[in-house]
Scaffold this active site. Structure first.
Site, PDB file in Angstrom:
ATOM      1  N   TYR A  61       0.831  -1.215   0.000  1.00  0.00           N
ATOM      2  CA  TYR A  61       0.000   0.000   0.000  1.00  0.00           C
ATOM      3  C   TYR A  61       0.860   1.257   0.000  1.00  0.00           C
ATOM      4  O   TYR A  61       2.026   1.238   0.391  1.00  0.00           O
ATOM      5  CB  TYR A  61      -0.988  -0.003   1.168  1.00  0.00           C
ATOM      6  CG  TYR A  61      -0.446   0.246   2.560  1.00  0.00           C
ATOM      7  CD1 TYR A  61      -0.161   1.540   3.004  1.00  0.00           C
ATOM      8  CD2 TYR A  61      -0.257  -0.800   3.457  1.00  0.00           C
ATOM      9  CE1 TYR A  61       0.297   1.779   4.293  1.00  0.00           C
ATOM     10  CE2 TYR A  61       0.204  -0.579   4.731  1.00  0.00           C
ATOM     11  CZ  TYR A  61       0.478   0.705   5.152  1.00  0.00           C
ATOM     12  OH  TYR A  61       0.941   0.937   6.418  1.00  0.00           O
ATOM     13  N   HIS A  62       0.279   2.326  -0.467  1.00  0.00           N
ATOM     14  CA  HIS A  62       0.999   3.605  -0.546  1.00  0.00           C
ATOM     15  C   HIS A  62      -0.017   4.728  -0.559  1.00  0.00           C
ATOM     16  O   HIS A  62      -1.016   4.673  -1.262  1.00  0.00           O
ATOM     17  CB  HIS A  62       1.904   3.663  -1.771  1.00  0.00           C
ATOM     18  CG  HIS A  62       1.299   3.176  -3.045  1.00  0.00           C
ATOM     19  ND1 HIS A  62       1.020   1.845  -3.273  1.00  0.00           N
ATOM     20  CD2 HIS A  62       0.892   3.834  -4.153  1.00  0.00           C
ATOM     21  CE1 HIS A  62       0.479   1.707  -4.471  1.00  0.00           C
ATOM     22  NE2 HIS A  62       0.386   2.911  -5.025  1.00  0.00           N
ATOM     23  N   LEU A  63       0.263   5.724   0.249  1.00  0.00           N
ATOM     24  CA  LEU A  63      -0.622   6.879   0.383  1.00  0.00           C
ATOM     25  C   LEU A  63      -0.068   8.026  -0.460  1.00  0.00           C
ATOM     26  O   LEU A  63       1.045   8.501  -0.222  1.00  0.00           O
ATOM     27  CB  LEU A  63      -0.694   7.293   1.861  1.00  0.00           C
ATOM     28  CG  LEU A  63      -1.491   8.556   2.205  1.00  0.00           C
ATOM     29  CD1 LEU A  63      -2.952   8.403   1.812  1.00  0.00           C
ATOM     30  CD2 LEU A  63      -1.382   8.849   3.694  1.00  0.00           C
TER      31      LEU A  63
END
Ligand SMILES: [Zn+2]
Length: 181
Positions: free
Chosen positions: A120-122
């Site tokens: 995941y990556h914001l």
């Protein structure tokens, strides 16, 4: 240096790795050359990295050091650090680029548009009054005027400083470090 990007693919072509072995974020985590892999800050559980194919100048991502598909798999302490890095990244972006706003977002799963599935990556995307919204831009191209190496230097310098007073949008800081043309 000018580059032309295809912003609608920003989360698609950002590396292509889909398994841990080829995962671009896992490679960045293992790298010892932050400049080469565009990492601008490292925390205990997360790091901050430039998007190689930015939607806008200063397009950052906050990424866990472990190959986790969702924040639900991270520990509460790791999630807390992600938010702490988010605040620091916001302050750095405000100081460097004086945006009028920021888009924050996360695509979990391929159906949601995740280009790097499983890690995941914001996204943090600075926005300026008058720049185009996502829907309009999705059918055109954009010019990103600042070279990634310049962005890396500015933001890694700012993030290396001790955390000062929180800086919120809009900010009057960064005189002389004008907004992108
Ligand atoms: Zn990974």
């Amino acid at each position: 240096m000018k580059r032309l990007f295809s912003p609608w693919r920003l989360d698609y072509v950002a590396g292509g790795g889909r398994r841990e072995r080829g995962c671009v974020f896992c490679r960045a985590e293992r790298s010892r050359d932050d400049r080469a892999v565009l990492v601008v800050a490292r925390g205990r559980t997360h790091f901050v990295i430039l998007n190689k194919y930015p939607y806008n100048n200063g397009h950052l991502m906050i990424v866990p050091r472990r190959h986790l598909a969702s924040p639900s798999e991270a520990t509460p302490a790791a999630r807390a650090e992600m938010m702490d890095l988010l605040v620091r990244a916001e302050a750095a972006l405000c100081a460097a680029y004086r945006p009028s706003g920021l888009n924050l977002g996360m695509n979990l799963g391929r159906a949601a548009g995740a280009g790097i599935e499983g890690h995941y990556h914001l996204h943090l995307v600075p926005r300026w009054d008058g720049d185009t919204n996502f829907m309009t831009v999705a059918h055109s191209t954009r010019v990103i005027p600042e070279a990634l190496e310049t962005t890396w230097q500015r933001l890694s310098d700012l993030l290396a400083r001790p955390a000062g007073s929180p800086r919120r949008l809009p900010t009057r800081r960064a005189a002389g470090r004008g907004r992108p043309r």
